[in-house]
Design an enzyme around this catalytic site. Sequence first.
Site, mmCIF file in Angstrom:
data_model
loop_
_atom_site.group_PDB
_atom_site.id
_atom_site.type_symbol
_atom_site.label_atom_id
_atom_site.label_comp_id
_atom_site.label_asym_id
_atom_site.label_seq_id
_atom_site.Cartn_x
_atom_site.Cartn_y
_atom_site.Cartn_z
ATOM 1 N N HIS A 326 0.805 -1.217 0.000
ATOM 2 C CA HIS A 326 0.000 0.000 0.000
ATOM 3 C C HIS A 326 0.842 1.273 0.000
ATOM 4 O O HIS A 326 0.385 2.304 -0.500
ATOM 5 C CB HIS A 326 -0.945 0.017 1.205
ATOM 6 C CG HIS A 326 -2.162 -0.828 1.023
ATOM 7 N ND1 HIS A 326 -2.179 -2.181 1.268
ATOM 8 C CD2 HIS A 326 -3.410 -0.511 0.598
ATOM 9 C CE1 HIS A 326 -3.383 -2.659 1.008
ATOM 10 N NE2 HIS A 326 -4.158 -1.665 0.606
ATOM 11 N N GLY A 327 2.013 1.231 0.558
ATOM 12 C CA GLY A 327 2.786 2.464 0.561
ATOM 13 C C GLY A 327 4.121 2.322 1.243
ATOM 14 O O GLY A 327 4.334 1.431 2.077
#
Length: 478
Positions: A326-327
């Site tokens: 996700h990041g």
Amino acid sequence: MLFNSFEFTVFIPIVFIVYWFLLNKKLKLQNAFLLASSYVFYGWWDWRFLGLIIFSSFVDYTIGFYLGKTNKVPLRKRLLAISLILNIGLLGFFKYFNFFIESFNDTIRFFGNNFDLATLNIILPVGISFYTFQTLSYTIDVYNRKLEPAKDAISFFTYVSFFPQLVAGPIERATNLLPQFYKKRTFDYDFAVSGLKLILWGLFKKVVIADNAATFVNIIFSNTENYSGSTIFLGVILFSFQIYGDFSGYSDIAIGTSRLFGFKLMRNFAFPYFSRDIAEFWRRWHISLSTWFRDYVYIPLGGSRGGLWQKVRNTFVIFVLSGFWHGANWTFMSWGFLNALFFLPLLVLKKNRINTDLVAEDKFLPNLREVFQMLVTFVMVNLAWIFFRADSMSHAAQIYFKIISPSLFAMPELMPLKVIILIIIFVIIEWLRRDREVVLDFSDWRIPRPLRFLIYYLIISSIFLLGGQQQEFIYFQF
């Protein structure tokens, strides 16, 4: 190009008319037109990154071709390794290069050294996490002989860049979507209408629920030091509905738009906030990603086979990797780690598969036990969302400390009644339609046609009259 933008409302009818009315009997031209349209859709954001998606498509098409030409195991392994290295390498450079450099610098400073490596001004290409996993599923499935190599380059390139799900999923498997480009497609009125219903409900979730919630979420999370624990926890709950309305709304629009062109994409959300435990939640939330990690990481690592330690290890691996996907931030990995901790008791007690049916099936209301289970699960999910939304680990810690302080029991300083009422109505509608994939499909209720159209009209009106300030889709950043 945003789904809820003026540009898209012009773009989609043009593509639809040309696709069905001018190219209806020409499959190859239809695919080529979809490819060109997809590149226009993606290039609307930044034309410079078209070369990246074309390169990724070319690499995996070529590797798939050569995998189909050889039975030599060492050569097949080398080809798969090339695909993995190139795809993950590109994703790693654009998404994680600065993260690793900054983490290295922080570690060096911790030991008293002021030496710093320079970071780069890197722009993250929209959707790179999604189409990278999509192309990887192709080469892995071809390597494992679950799929024949694509023989038509146009079909394969269109599969990779298919515009409805290009920038935020669902992450489609080549085994599901790619064969649909080989078959002649005929217009199915009922299928297209179901697509329009999905689009309408997706827009409602995005514009009315997510965008309205986002206004207060941004205020609260930007000023956590000024608010009580009760206000901050209210902000966390609003964020839960923001991210659900935003991401599941995007998925509904993507799946519905695909149906307009005769394609069936996999379901990505199945009313996750009605889950009775965290395992059920992850079977219902971002299904295309969770099943991707299950099939391409968890099972190859041994899955649930072997001893307890192996099961625990594999569980933490996929949850932390999911967070990292996700990041490039320790907050996302902490979010994944916390979800793994929540999942662990179910795994150890072998209760992670007990809630596979529909909650309160064939009943109007759940029983008290189910209500309690859903509330506990929802609170657990919210506690994890704090890491997902926080700007940093210190920001997350500040939020947690505020929530466990006595101010949790104070009256919230902000009380967005309009948003709360909209969310309550939204939850009631989804509860009543929890047994349907298309919420606005009322065929089982036998509602008179005039009343059905009145419902559609009210939803359309609410989008224009009650919609919040336009926000970019959250998952565009991933």
